[in-house]
Structures are given as structure tokens and as C-alpha cells.
Design an enzyme around this catalytic site. Structure first.
Site, mmCIF file in Angstrom:
data_model
loop_
_atom_site.group_PDB
_atom_site.id
_atom_site.type_symbol
_atom_site.label_atom_id
_atom_site.label_comp_id
_atom_site.label_asym_id
_atom_site.label_seq_id
_atom_site.Cartn_x
_atom_site.Cartn_y
_atom_site.Cartn_z
ATOM 1 C CB THR A 226 -0.918 0.002 1.235
ATOM 2 O OG1 THR A 226 -1.690 -1.199 1.225
ATOM 3 C CG2 THR A 226 -1.838 1.195 1.252
ATOM 4 C CB THR A 244 -3.720 -1.040 -1.373
ATOM 5 O OG1 THR A 244 -2.980 -2.168 -0.910
ATOM 6 C CG2 THR A 244 -5.178 -1.439 -1.559
ATOM 7 C CB SER A 297 -9.731 -0.893 2.089
ATOM 8 O OG SER A 297 -10.005 0.465 2.396
ATOM 9 N N GLY A 318 0.000 -0.181 5.477
ATOM 10 C CA GLY A 318 0.213 -1.094 6.594
ATOM 11 C C GLY A 318 -0.924 -2.032 6.943
#
Length: 416
Positions: A226, A244, A297, A318
Site C-alpha cells: 500500500t 493498494t 479496506s 500497513g
């Protein structure tokens, strides 16, 4: 203001060749050696006769050609033209499911951001199917009644409090959040009353077991690629952008002749309905797989306003840690009056409901902090997180200060 082809031109230039840094060289060497995943095209493009090293040039001519097509014909080139045909050919070669009709029918969704007030600031947060906005808002609503400055950011008292708020917010995330076109997301999640109810079980001296927060659910024992960037232009237009391909190098399949990697974003769905485990697998209904549905997400791009003017642009990569990385930056800024460099550098923590543990970055007093938290019944582990490149805009002078995160590669650049 710029023509579309001008916007794409820098990406074309990078695809034609750029010198890699040591971090990318290391990741390329690791992934190319792994024979368990990817296709031959991936190995052809990202492999090298000798191990990659800093300063080597990575050239991607097929990607450059694809970008030039998109520069000339816009989205149509990707979703209907030659690029789309290459995607479908790759799908057929790999028993994939995406058709030309699927690509042509795809539409990007533009949604209204969530607006949250916190300690005199206004935050613009991403709405579902990003879980970041609501989960972050839940945390901040739970924390606002507490005087965080009474104790230091890295103290056991603050870490315990913030981690317990994170735990409860992630539990709500698991229960309710998904694609709003498919699930009804309760409006009460963003109310102060709900935040008070969630924190009613908080004990300053003792950890709340994660399983007790969702008694209605059966709990079983059981790297990211990402990118985030923050931009402010000369006129004050702010962009906080997180995007991402999910895991490192996505699914490691490159579309032959087109030069780009396919993602493995499907892993963001709850792919085992009804199975929620203590190791962190979530199986709640809101985010299960369905045709046409967008997966949940954790991306959390944020713009913070003060008196209607932008003052902070931030976000991070992350996985699920994204939300708590951003929370750490925001709390240091809004509660502890840290400048943007201090807020980005400050040690971070992560708690995501399950696994039932606090993840802490290494710091000088880590052992003492871990001992104090364990005395409260917390389980603690040591692990770094995030890459929160951020920009601060001084409310009075409007001077911009960029703070590149030192945890991974990146830089702050200003132009006059």
C-alpha cells in the site's frame, strides 16, 4: 489545470527506467527467489541476472506503453481497449473470472467523506467501503472525554487507554462494516452516546478480554504493498491519497504485454463466512464475498481542518495497522500539541481486537512499558508499523512543513 497526458507523463518516465533504492532492491531479491507465486512474466520483468542492488535501473517498457495508451485515450483504453483485451487474455490463461463485459461495466464510486469534530478540529475521513474513517471516528469519540495529556503519550496509562479504545473500535468494524451498496451501516456508530456505551466497560487498571466485546459471535481458536502520499499545492488544495495492490507485489501476476501487476485485494473480504478466530480472521456477514461487491479496506487518508482551513494531511500504508498509525499521528498532534515531525516520529501502537494483544514499536523504555501493561493484563509484542508521510499547514502563516516518515523510504519535497 493540466492536460491528462501531462499528468501521466512522469509515470511514463518512471516506467521507462529509474534507479532503485536499497529497500526496493532487497524486496525484489526476496520476491523473485520465491517460486511459489507469480507467473513467468513477473519473473521476466522483475528478475535480474545478478541480485538487485541500490543504483540499478529498473526498466518496464510494456508498462510505459500501457501508460501512453491511457494518456492518449483515458480510462477507455484500460477498460475497453487493447489493455482490457490483454487483461482478459491473462485471465483466461490463469483460469481467472474477469471478462471484457466486467471491465466495461466497472465504475469508480465517489462518496461523501465523513466529517468528525475532535478537540476543536474537524477531520475529513474516508467513508465505507474503507473502514478507516468510521473506525478512527469511533476511537476518537471514545477518547475525547479523557484528558490524555495528564500522562505522557508513551506511558502505560495512555497506551492502555488508547489500546482499549482501539480494541472496541475494531470490534465494531468487524461487526458492521462493508460495502454500503450491499450492507446497511448503523448510523449510531458515529454518535457520542455509542462511544460512551462502548467505554462503559473500560477499566483503567485491567484489560478487557476481546472475546467479551462480542458475545453474540462465536470466536474460534485459530506485508503490504500500500502507498500513501500527501500533497498541498500553492493555492492550498490538499490531497490525501492511499492506494493498494494488497500484499507485496499483489498476486505477483503481470499482465503479459501490459506490464502491470494484478492485485490480490480479494483477501480483504471475509472469505470464511461465520469463522472469526482469535488469530485475527474475521468472518462476519457485512464483508463476505458477493458479485459486484467492493471489499472492506483499512485505508485511512485524512485531512484535518481548524476553523475551516486545512492544517494537516496524513495517512499510511500497513494493512489493518493503517488506522492505528494514523490515530497515533493525530493524537500526538491534537492532544499533545506535537509538531508534524514529532507526531510522525512518535512511537506507535496497534490493537485490532483479535489477536488480543498490543503491538508496540521499539523504544528506549519498551521493557518498563511492557511490564506495566502486562500488570494490567495486556499481552504485548514488539513490532514496527506504518509510513505516515504528512504535511502540516501553519494556521497563521500557512507555511507548509512536510515530514517524511523515517520508518520506510520516502521524502518530503517542496517547490516554489
Amino acid at each position: 489545470k493540466l492536460k491528462w497526458a501531462e499528468v501521466i507523463a512522469p509515470a511514463v518516465q518512471l516506467a521507462e527506467g529509474f534507479k532503485i533504492d536499497s529497500g526496493l532492491a532487497k524486496r525484489l531479491n526476496i520476491v523473485v527467489k520465491d517460486k511459489k507465486a507469480g507467473n513467468a512474466e513477473f519473473t521476466r520483468i522483475f528478475g535480474n541476472e545478478q541480485p538487485w542492488k541500490a543504483g540499478d535501473e529498473l526498466k518496464q517498457p510494456d508498462l510505459a506503453k500501457t501508460l501512453k495508451m491511457i494518456a492518449a485515450d483515458g480510462a477507455k483504453a484500460f477498460y475497453e481497449g487493447d489493455v482490457a483485451k490483454k487483461i482478459v487474455a491473462e485471465m483466461k490463461a490463469s483460469d481467472g473470472l474477469v471478462s471484457l463485459a466486467d471491465l466495461k461495466a466497472y465504475q469508480a464510486k465517489v462518496r461523501e467523506p465523513i466529517l468528525l469534530s475532535y478537540r476543536g478540529y474537524e477531520l475529513l475521513l474516508p467513508p465505507p467501503p474503507s473502514s478507516g474513517g468510521i473506525t478512527l471516528a469511533l476511537m476518537l469519540n471514545m477518547l475525547e472525554p479523557y484528558d490524555l495529556k495528564k500522562n505522557a503519550w508513551a506511558s502505560a496509562e495512555t497506551t492502555h487507554l488508547v489500546a482499549e479504545a482501539m480494541k472496541r473500535a475494531f470490534c465494531e468494524r468487524a461487526k458492521y462494516l462493508g460495502d454500503p451498496d450491499f450492507v446497511s451501516i448503523p448510523k449510531h456508530l458515529l454518535t457520542q452516546e455509542h462511544a460512551k456505551k462502548l467505554m462503559a466497560s473500560f477499566d483503567p487498571a485491567k484489560a478487557t478480554p476481546s472475546a467479551t466485546l462480542a458475545p453474540e459471535l462465536e470466536i474460534h481458536d485459530g506485508g503490504s504493498s500500500t502507498t500513501h502520499f500527501s500533497i498541498v499545492d500553492r493555492e492550498g488544495m490538499c490531497v490525501s491519497n492511499t492506494y493498494t495492490i494488497e500484499n507485496t507485489f499483489g498476486c505477483r501476476v503481470v499482465v503479459r504485454g501490459a506490464g502491470f501487476i494484478l492485485n490480490n485485494e480479494m483477501t480483504d473480504f471475509n472469505h470464511k463466512p461465520g469463522t472469526t478466530t482469535k488469530t485475527g480472521m474475521i468472518g462476519t456477514e457485512a464483508n463476505t464475498i458477493s458479485p459486484g461487491k467492493r471489499m472492506l479496506s483499512s485505508m485511512t487518508p485524512v485531512i484535518v481542518l481548524k476553523n475551516g482551513q486545512p492544517v494537516l494531511v496524513t495517512g499510511s500504508p500497513g494493512g489493518r495497522t493503517i488506522i492505528n498509525t494514523v490515530a497515533s499521528v493525530l493524537l500526538n498532534t491534537m492532544d499533545y500539541d506535537a509538531d508534524v515531525r514529532q507526531a510522525v516520529d512518535a512511537p506507535r501502537l496497534h490493537m485490532q481486537w483479535f489477536p488480543d494483544r498490543i503491538q508496540l514499536e521499539d523504544r528506549p523504555a519498551f521493557d518498563d512499558l511492557a511490564k506495566a501493561l502486562r500488570a494490567k493484563g495486556q499481552t504485548v509484542m514488539k513490532l514496527g508499523q506504518g509510513d505516515a508521510h504528512s504535511i502540516w499547514l501553519d494556521p497563521k502563516t500557512r507555511v507548509r512543513t512536510g515530514a517524511a516518515d523515517k520508518r520506510l523510504s520516502g521524502s518530503a519535497i517542496g517547490e516554489r
